[in-house]
Write a protein that holds these residues in place. Structure first.
Motif, PDB file in Angstrom:
ATOM      1  N   PRO A 179       0.828  -1.214   0.000  1.00  0.00           N
ATOM      2  CA  PRO A 179       0.000   0.000   0.000  1.00  0.00           C
ATOM      3  C   PRO A 179       0.863   1.266   0.000  1.00  0.00           C
ATOM      4  CG  PRO A 179      -0.715  -1.531   1.707  1.00  0.00           C
ATOM      5  CD  PRO A 179       0.583  -2.049   1.158  1.00  0.00           C
ATOM      6  N   ILE A 180       0.349   2.306  -0.614  1.00  0.00           N
ATOM      7  CA  ILE A 180       1.037   3.598  -0.607  1.00  0.00           C
ATOM      8  C   ILE A 180       1.141   4.065   0.843  1.00  0.00           C
ATOM      9  CG2 ILE A 180       0.848   6.047  -1.270  1.00  0.00           C
ATOM     10  CD1 ILE A 180       1.663   4.272  -3.592  1.00  0.00           C
ATOM     11  N   GLY A 181       2.341   4.489   1.207  1.00  0.00           N
ATOM     12  CA  GLY A 181       2.589   4.934   2.565  1.00  0.00           C
ATOM     13  C   GLY A 181       3.174   3.846   3.440  1.00  0.00           C
ATOM     14  N   ARG A 182       3.186   2.607   2.931  1.00  0.00           N
ATOM     15  CA  ARG A 182       3.763   1.492   3.692  1.00  0.00           C
ATOM     16  C   ARG A 182       4.630   0.644   2.764  1.00  0.00           C
ATOM     17  NH1 ARG A 182      -0.965  -1.527   6.266  1.00  0.00           N
ATOM     18  NH2 ARG A 182      -2.103  -0.747   4.499  1.00  0.00           N
ATOM     19  N   ALA A 196      -2.079   9.352   8.190  1.00  0.00           N
ATOM     20  CA  ALA A 196      -3.272   8.699   8.767  1.00  0.00           C
ATOM     21  C   ALA A 196      -4.448   8.769   7.795  1.00  0.00           C
ATOM     22  CB  ALA A 196      -3.634   9.359  10.094  1.00  0.00           C
ATOM     23  N   ARG A 197      -4.638   9.908   7.130  1.00  0.00           N
ATOM     24  CA  ARG A 197      -5.713  10.023   6.134  1.00  0.00           C
ATOM     25  C   ARG A 197      -5.461   9.085   4.962  1.00  0.00           C
ATOM     26  NH1 ARG A 197      -4.979  15.604   7.068  1.00  0.00           N
ATOM     27  NH2 ARG A 197      -4.128  15.869   4.987  1.00  0.00           N
ATOM     28  N   MET A 198      -4.207   8.974   4.559  1.00  0.00           N
ATOM     29  CA  MET A 198      -3.859   8.083   3.449  1.00  0.00           C
ATOM     30  C   MET A 198      -4.149   6.638   3.833  1.00  0.00           C
ATOM     31  SD  MET A 198      -2.803   8.330   0.396  1.00  0.00           S
ATOM     32  CE  MET A 198      -2.243   7.296  -0.917  1.00  0.00           C
ATOM     33  N   LEU A 199      -3.808   6.261   5.054  1.00  0.00           N
ATOM     34  CA  LEU A 199      -4.083   4.906   5.515  1.00  0.00           C
ATOM     35  C   LEU A 199      -5.590   4.630   5.492  1.00  0.00           C
ATOM     36  CD1 LEU A 199      -3.338   2.178   6.751  1.00  0.00           C
ATOM     37  CD2 LEU A 199      -3.335   3.293   8.990  1.00  0.00           C
ATOM     38  N   ALA A 200      -6.379   5.571   5.972  1.00  0.00           N
ATOM     39  CA  ALA A 200      -7.836   5.395   5.983  1.00  0.00           C
ATOM     40  C   ALA A 200      -8.377   5.235   4.565  1.00  0.00           C
ATOM     41  CB  ALA A 200      -8.510   6.570   6.683  1.00  0.00           C
ATOM     42  N   LEU A 217      -0.406  12.087  -4.023  1.00  0.00           N
ATOM     43  CA  LEU A 217      -0.854  10.707  -3.844  1.00  0.00           C
ATOM     44  C   LEU A 217      -2.206  10.666  -3.136  1.00  0.00           C
ATOM     45  CD1 LEU A 217       2.598   9.170  -2.864  1.00  0.00           C
ATOM     46  CD2 LEU A 217       1.319   8.728  -4.972  1.00  0.00           C
ATOM     47  N   TYR A 218      -2.353  11.487  -2.120  1.00  0.00           N
ATOM     48  CA  TYR A 218      -3.620  11.546  -1.391  1.00  0.00           C
ATOM     49  C   TYR A 218      -4.747  12.052  -2.292  1.00  0.00           C
ATOM     50  CZ  TYR A 218      -7.113  12.725   2.098  1.00  0.00           C
ATOM     51  OH  TYR A 218      -8.276  12.822   2.800  1.00  0.00           O
ATOM     52  N   ASP A 219      -4.465  13.094  -3.081  1.00  0.00           N
ATOM     53  CA  ASP A 219      -5.482  13.605  -4.012  1.00  0.00           C
ATOM     54  C   ASP A 219      -5.886  12.528  -5.016  1.00  0.00           C
ATOM     55  OD1 ASP A 219      -5.493  16.089  -2.782  1.00  0.00           O
ATOM     56  OD2 ASP A 219      -4.220  17.045  -4.302  1.00  0.00           O
ATOM     57  N   ALA A 220      -4.917  11.754  -5.475  1.00  0.00           N
ATOM     58  CA  ALA A 220      -5.206  10.708  -6.464  1.00  0.00           C
ATOM     59  C   ALA A 220      -6.126   9.639  -5.882  1.00  0.00           C
ATOM     60  CB  ALA A 220      -3.907  10.087  -6.969  1.00  0.00           C
ATOM     61  N   ILE A 221      -5.858   9.198  -4.675  1.00  0.00           N
ATOM     62  CA  ILE A 221      -6.707   8.150  -4.105  1.00  0.00           C
ATOM     63  C   ILE A 221      -8.106   8.694  -3.825  1.00  0.00           C
ATOM     64  CG2 ILE A 221      -6.102   8.417  -1.645  1.00  0.00           C
ATOM     65  CD1 ILE A 221      -6.074   5.296  -1.521  1.00  0.00           C
TER      66      ILE A 221
END
Length: 184
Positions: free
Chosen positions: A74-77, A101-105, A130-134
């Motif tokens: 996963p992105i961020g991990r 944390a928002r990315m994980l959620a 990356l966050y905007d894309a998800i």
């Protein structure tokens, strides 16, 4: 072989099928994709290798695509001990804890909806991008998302194939004698 061949590509073309398959499976977890690239060796240059990679991605079935995605963290991990994963996800490394944390959620919600990790070519993207894309992609239909994932997988594979071809030849290890070239 043309004169535009690089040392990494020359080594890739020359190693036994087992070693070449292992390297390809590190680039893309799909056995079908790796087999398609193996079948076309030797490659004259990086462009020919990448074109074969693109054709193989385009031909992946839904099951093959799922197998390829299963090889991506996963992105961020990023995968522990995997320098490619860490390098590709560098944009998330220094993100503030709240954004992580928002990315994980969102990663969890995305995976719940689509049944696989959020796949994006993260190279060069910031944590915010990356966050905007998800956030933008989570509302896609499964069919639309599958085609976006296919495109993103192709981008990732191209970067990795280029790194393989243009990298040092010693980066391609020779497998143990009992390898036999069989896919895992």
């Amino acid at each position: 072989m043309t004169s535009s061949s690089t040392p990494g590509l020359t080594r890739f073309n020359a190693v036994a099928d087992g070693a070449a398959r292992a390297v390809l499976r590190e680039i893309c977890a799909s056995r079908t994709w790796a087999s398609a690239l193996l079948a076309r060796r030797p490659y004259s240059d990086t462009a020919a290798l990448c074109a074969a990679g693109d054709a193989a991605v385009a031909a992946l079935t839904a099951a093959d695509l799922a197998e390829a995605m299963a090889g991506h963290p996963p992105i961020g991990r990023p995968a522990p001990g995997d320098p490619a994963s860490a390098r590709e996800q560098r944009g998330m490394a220094g993100a503030p804890a709240a954004l992580k944390a928002r990315m994980l959620a969102h990663n969890l919600a995305y995976q719940e909806k689509f049944g696989h990790v959020f796949l994006i070519c993260a190279t060069g993207l910031t944590a915010e991008q990356l966050y905007d894309a998800i956030r933008n992609r989570i509302d896609n239909t499964p069919e639309r998302e599958r085609e976006i994932v296919r495109t993103e997988l192709g981008k990732i594979n191209r970067i990795r194939l280029t790194r393989l071809a243009e990298g040092p030849p010693e980066a391609i290890a020779t497998p143990a004698p009992d390898d036999g070239g069989a896919p895992p």
